[in-house]
Design a protein around this motif. Sequence first.
Motif, PDB file in Angstrom:
ATOM      1  N   PRO A 102       0.830  -1.208   0.000  1.00 31.97           N
ATOM      2  CA  PRO A 102       0.000   0.000   0.000  1.00 31.97           C
ATOM      3  C   PRO A 102       0.864   1.257   0.000  1.00 31.97           C
ATOM      4  CG  PRO A 102      -0.060  -1.099   2.148  1.00 31.97           C
ATOM      5  CD  PRO A 102       0.734  -1.976   1.225  1.00 31.97           C
ATOM      6  N   ILE A 103       0.327   2.327  -0.594  1.00 34.36           N
ATOM      7  CA  ILE A 103       1.035   3.598  -0.589  1.00 34.36           C
ATOM      8  C   ILE A 103       0.116   4.665   0.002  1.00 34.36           C
ATOM      9  CG2 ILE A 103       2.540   3.007  -2.518  1.00 34.36           C
ATOM     10  CD1 ILE A 103       0.844   4.765  -4.318  1.00 34.36           C
ATOM     11  N   THR A 104       0.738   5.661   0.584  1.00 34.23           N
ATOM     12  CA  THR A 104      -0.014   6.757   1.186  1.00 34.23           C
ATOM     13  C   THR A 104      -0.401   7.773   0.114  1.00 34.23           C
ATOM     14  OG1 THR A 104       1.932   8.126   1.613  1.00 34.23           O
ATOM     15  CG2 THR A 104       1.327   6.496   3.323  1.00 34.23           C
ATOM     16  N   ARG A 105      -1.237   8.697   0.479  1.00 30.82           N
ATOM     17  CA  ARG A 105      -1.641   9.767  -0.427  1.00 30.82           C
ATOM     18  C   ARG A 105      -0.422  10.602  -0.837  1.00 30.82           C
ATOM     19  NH1 ARG A 105      -6.732  12.324  -1.491  1.00 30.82           N
ATOM     20  NH2 ARG A 105      -6.235  13.871  -3.065  1.00 30.82           N
ATOM     21  N   ASP A 106       0.462  10.879   0.121  1.00 28.12           N
ATOM     22  CA  ASP A 106       1.677  11.642  -0.198  1.00 28.12           C
ATOM     23  C   ASP A 106       2.564  10.881  -1.177  1.00 28.12           C
ATOM     24  OD1 ASP A 106       0.936  13.772   1.414  1.00 28.12           O
ATOM     25  OD2 ASP A 106       2.111  13.088   3.134  1.00 28.12           O
ATOM     26  N   GLU A 107       2.680   9.565  -0.993  1.00 25.47           N
ATOM     27  CA  GLU A 107       3.481   8.753  -1.917  1.00 25.47           C
ATOM     28  C   GLU A 107       2.855   8.731  -3.300  1.00 25.47           C
ATOM     29  OE1 GLU A 107       5.520   5.579   1.183  1.00 25.47           O
ATOM     30  OE2 GLU A 107       3.488   5.185   0.439  1.00 25.47           O
ATOM     31  N   ALA A 108       1.523   8.671  -3.379  1.00 28.56           N
ATOM     32  CA  ALA A 108       0.836   8.722  -4.674  1.00 28.56           C
ATOM     33  C   ALA A 108       1.121  10.051  -5.371  1.00 28.56           C
ATOM     34  CB  ALA A 108      -0.666   8.514  -4.485  1.00 28.56           C
ATOM     35  N   ASN A 109       1.146  11.120  -4.607  1.00 26.74           N
ATOM     36  CA  ASN A 109       1.468  12.429  -5.187  1.00 26.74           C
ATOM     37  C   ASN A 109       2.909  12.479  -5.694  1.00 26.74           C
ATOM     38  OD1 ASN A 109      -1.029  13.741  -4.933  1.00 26.74           O
ATOM     39  ND2 ASN A 109      -0.635  14.193  -2.785  1.00 26.74           N
ATOM     40  N   LEU A 110       3.844  11.884  -4.945  1.00 27.50           N
ATOM     41  CA  LEU A 110       5.240  11.820  -5.403  1.00 27.50           C
ATOM     42  C   LEU A 110       5.350  11.023  -6.704  1.00 27.50           C
ATOM     43  CD1 LEU A 110       7.109  11.219  -2.019  1.00 27.50           C
ATOM     44  CD2 LEU A 110       7.214  13.275  -3.454  1.00 27.50           C
ATOM     45  N   LEU A 111       4.613   9.907  -6.785  1.00 26.89           N
ATOM     46  CA  LEU A 111       4.614   9.097  -8.002  1.00 26.89           C
ATOM     47  C   LEU A 111       4.072   9.909  -9.177  1.00 26.89           C
ATOM     48  CD1 LEU A 111       4.993   6.390  -9.488  1.00 26.89           C
ATOM     49  CD2 LEU A 111       2.656   5.807  -8.771  1.00 26.89           C
ATOM     50  N   PHE A 112       2.962  10.600  -8.947  1.00 26.72           N
ATOM     51  CA  PHE A 112       2.387  11.422 -10.007  1.00 26.72           C
ATOM     52  C   PHE A 112       3.374  12.499 -10.467  1.00 26.72           C
ATOM     53  CE2 PHE A 112       0.236  15.378 -11.197  1.00 26.72           C
ATOM     54  CZ  PHE A 112      -0.315  14.954 -12.396  1.00 26.72           C
ATOM     55  N   GLN A 113       4.041  13.142  -9.535  1.00 25.95           N
ATOM     56  CA  GLN A 113       5.005  14.185  -9.896  1.00 25.95           C
ATOM     57  C   GLN A 113       6.133  13.612 -10.748  1.00 25.95           C
ATOM     58  OE1 GLN A 113       6.249  16.182  -6.294  1.00 25.95           O
ATOM     59  NE2 GLN A 113       4.137  16.641  -5.723  1.00 25.95           N
ATOM     60  N   LEU A 114       6.610  12.416 -10.405  1.00 23.21           N
ATOM     61  CA  LEU A 114       7.662  11.782 -11.203  1.00 23.21           C
ATOM     62  C   LEU A 114       7.150  11.440 -12.596  1.00 23.21           C
ATOM     63  CD1 LEU A 114      10.521  10.589 -11.460  1.00 23.21           C
ATOM     64  CD2 LEU A 114       9.535   8.413 -10.678  1.00 23.21           C
ATOM     65  N   ILE A 115       5.978  10.826 -12.667  1.00 25.78           N
ATOM     66  CA  ILE A 115       5.418  10.463 -13.973  1.00 25.78           C
ATOM     67  C   ILE A 115       5.186  11.707 -14.816  1.00 25.78           C
ATOM     68  CG2 ILE A 115       3.372   9.492 -15.112  1.00 25.78           C
ATOM     69  CD1 ILE A 115       3.370   7.343 -12.895  1.00 25.78           C
ATOM     70  N   SER A 116       4.726  12.782 -14.200  1.00 29.25           N
ATOM     71  CA  SER A 116       4.534  14.039 -14.935  1.00 29.25           C
ATOM     72  C   SER A 116       5.864  14.595 -15.440  1.00 29.25           C
ATOM     73  CB  SER A 116       3.852  15.078 -14.045  1.00 29.25           C
ATOM     74  OG  SER A 116       2.523  14.690 -13.805  1.00 29.25           O
ATOM     75  N   ALA A 117       6.906  14.501 -14.617  1.00 27.97           N
ATOM     76  CA  ALA A 117       8.231  14.984 -15.035  1.00 27.97           C
ATOM     77  C   ALA A 117       8.778  14.164 -16.199  1.00 27.97           C
ATOM     78  CB  ALA A 117       9.201  14.947 -13.857  1.00 27.97           C
ATOM     79  N   LEU A 118       8.429  12.887 -16.243  1.00 25.94           N
ATOM     80  CA  LEU A 118       8.925  12.008 -17.301  1.00 25.94           C
ATOM     81  C   LEU A 118       8.072  12.070 -18.568  1.00 25.94           C
ATOM     82  CD1 LEU A 118       9.776   8.910 -15.096  1.00 25.94           C
ATOM     83  CD2 LEU A 118      11.414  10.422 -16.244  1.00 25.94           C
ATOM     84  N   HIS A 119       6.856  12.601 -18.461  1.00 30.59           N
ATOM     85  CA  HIS A 119       5.931  12.633 -19.597  1.00 30.59           C
ATOM     86  C   HIS A 119       6.553  13.374 -20.778  1.00 30.59           C
ATOM     87  CE1 HIS A 119       2.204  12.504 -21.744  1.00 30.59           C
ATOM     88  NE2 HIS A 119       2.113  13.814 -21.791  1.00 30.59           N
ATOM     89  N   GLU A 120       6.556  12.707 -21.909  1.00 33.04           N
ATOM     90  CA  GLU A 120       7.140  13.207 -23.154  1.00 33.04           C
ATOM     91  C   GLU A 120       8.646  13.450 -23.063  1.00 33.04           C
ATOM     92  OE1 GLU A 120       4.820  16.285 -24.990  1.00 33.04           O
ATOM     93  OE2 GLU A 120       3.019  15.050 -24.966  1.00 33.04           O
ATOM     94  N   GLN A 121       9.286  12.871 -22.042  1.00 36.61           N
ATOM     95  CA  GLN A 121      10.742  12.910 -21.902  1.00 36.61           C
ATOM     96  C   GLN A 121      11.323  11.500 -21.968  1.00 36.61           C
ATOM     97  OE1 GLN A 121      12.274  15.945 -21.704  1.00 36.61           O
ATOM     98  NE2 GLN A 121      10.208  16.753 -21.872  1.00 36.61           N
ATOM     99  N   ALA A 122      10.518  10.514 -21.538  1.00 35.68           N
ATOM    100  CA  ALA A 122      10.977   9.124 -21.467  1.00 35.68           C
ATOM    101  C   ALA A 122       9.757   8.211 -21.514  1.00 35.68           C
ATOM    102  CB  ALA A 122      11.751   8.889 -20.167  1.00 35.68           C
ATOM    103  N   SER A 123      10.007   6.936 -21.749  1.00 36.51           N
ATOM    104  CA  SER A 123       8.958   5.930 -21.709  1.00 36.51           C
ATOM    105  C   SER A 123       9.021   5.182 -20.393  1.00 36.51           C
ATOM    106  CB  SER A 123       9.121   4.933 -22.866  1.00 36.51           C
ATOM    107  OG  SER A 123       8.890   5.566 -24.103  1.00 36.51           O
ATOM    108  N   LEU A 124       7.874   4.672 -19.975  1.00 40.81           N
ATOM    109  CA  LEU A 124       7.770   3.895 -18.742  1.00 40.81           C
ATOM    110  C   LEU A 124       7.222   2.514 -19.041  1.00 40.81           C
ATOM    111  CD1 LEU A 124       5.921   6.416 -16.396  1.00 40.81           C
ATOM    112  CD2 LEU A 124       8.228   5.586 -16.070  1.00 40.81           C
ATOM    113  N   ILE A 125       7.664   1.557 -18.256  1.00 45.29           N
ATOM    114  CA  ILE A 125       6.985   0.269 -18.164  1.00 45.29           C
ATOM    115  C   ILE A 125       6.630   0.111 -16.693  1.00 45.29           C
ATOM    116  CG2 ILE A 125       7.119  -2.233 -18.377  1.00 45.29           C
ATOM    117  CD1 ILE A 125       9.214  -1.898 -20.539  1.00 45.29           C
ATOM    118  N   ILE A 126       5.356  -0.083 -16.424  1.00 52.56           N
ATOM    119  CA  ILE A 126       4.885  -0.301 -15.061  1.00 52.56           C
ATOM    120  C   ILE A 126       4.311  -1.700 -14.984  1.00 52.56           C
ATOM    121  CG2 ILE A 126       3.231   0.419 -13.285  1.00 52.56           C
ATOM    122  CD1 ILE A 126       3.394   3.265 -14.466  1.00 52.56           C
ATOM    123  N   THR A 127       4.700  -2.455 -13.960  1.00 52.94           N
ATOM    124  CA  THR A 127       4.077  -3.757 -13.719  1.00 52.94           C
ATOM    125  C   THR A 127       3.241  -3.643 -12.456  1.00 52.94           C
ATOM    126  OG1 THR A 127       5.823  -4.731 -12.337  1.00 52.94           O
ATOM    127  CG2 THR A 127       6.068  -4.949 -14.735  1.00 52.94           C
TER     128      THR A 127
END
Length: 185
Positions: free
Chosen positions: A131-156
């Motif tokens: 499980p992740i906290t709301r703050d951790e979900a926000n950190l994940l979103f910020q990282l994914i947003s920073a990577l958007h159109e800069q790199a590709s992701l694979i999430i499992t």
Amino acid sequence: MLESEVASRDKKAQERRLKYAGFPVIKRIEDFDFNFQKSITQKQINRLVEMEWIERMYNLIFLGPSGVGKTHLAVSLVYKAVELGYKVSFTSMDNLMHVLKTQEISRKSKGKINRILSSNLIIIDELGYLPITRDEANLLFQLISALHEQASLIITSNKGFEDWVELLGDPALTTAVLDRNILQM
């Protein structure tokens, strides 16, 4: 002699990219058992191995229960990307959360984030296992947003998309995370 030097440099560069990637183990596409896992075909994987999706900065999400080969496929594709000269990073979700939360106070964590941000392709393995906290979900979103159109992701993930709202704790955040050039096959 010149060809030998070029080959040696290419080999050393590939070894550096492999070390940089941080794979837990090396997996190859040729070792994947398509007879065991019938939800993805050899034709689909061959299309992914062409790596056009990286050039177009699409993201992949492999969903399913434990033991079906999600991480094997992800690591195999990323290993192939390393062979083709891409800079890649592998991280488990729990390790990523630790690094994101400590990047301001840890030089090692800051370095890991910088490596992730400078990669062409990033694997985030095991989203949803812990499980992740709301703050951790926000950190994940910020990282994914920073990577958007800069790199590709694979999430499992072992969670279906319908479970991601509960996982991330916010419908708008979940929609934003999933609305990032996901390649559907």
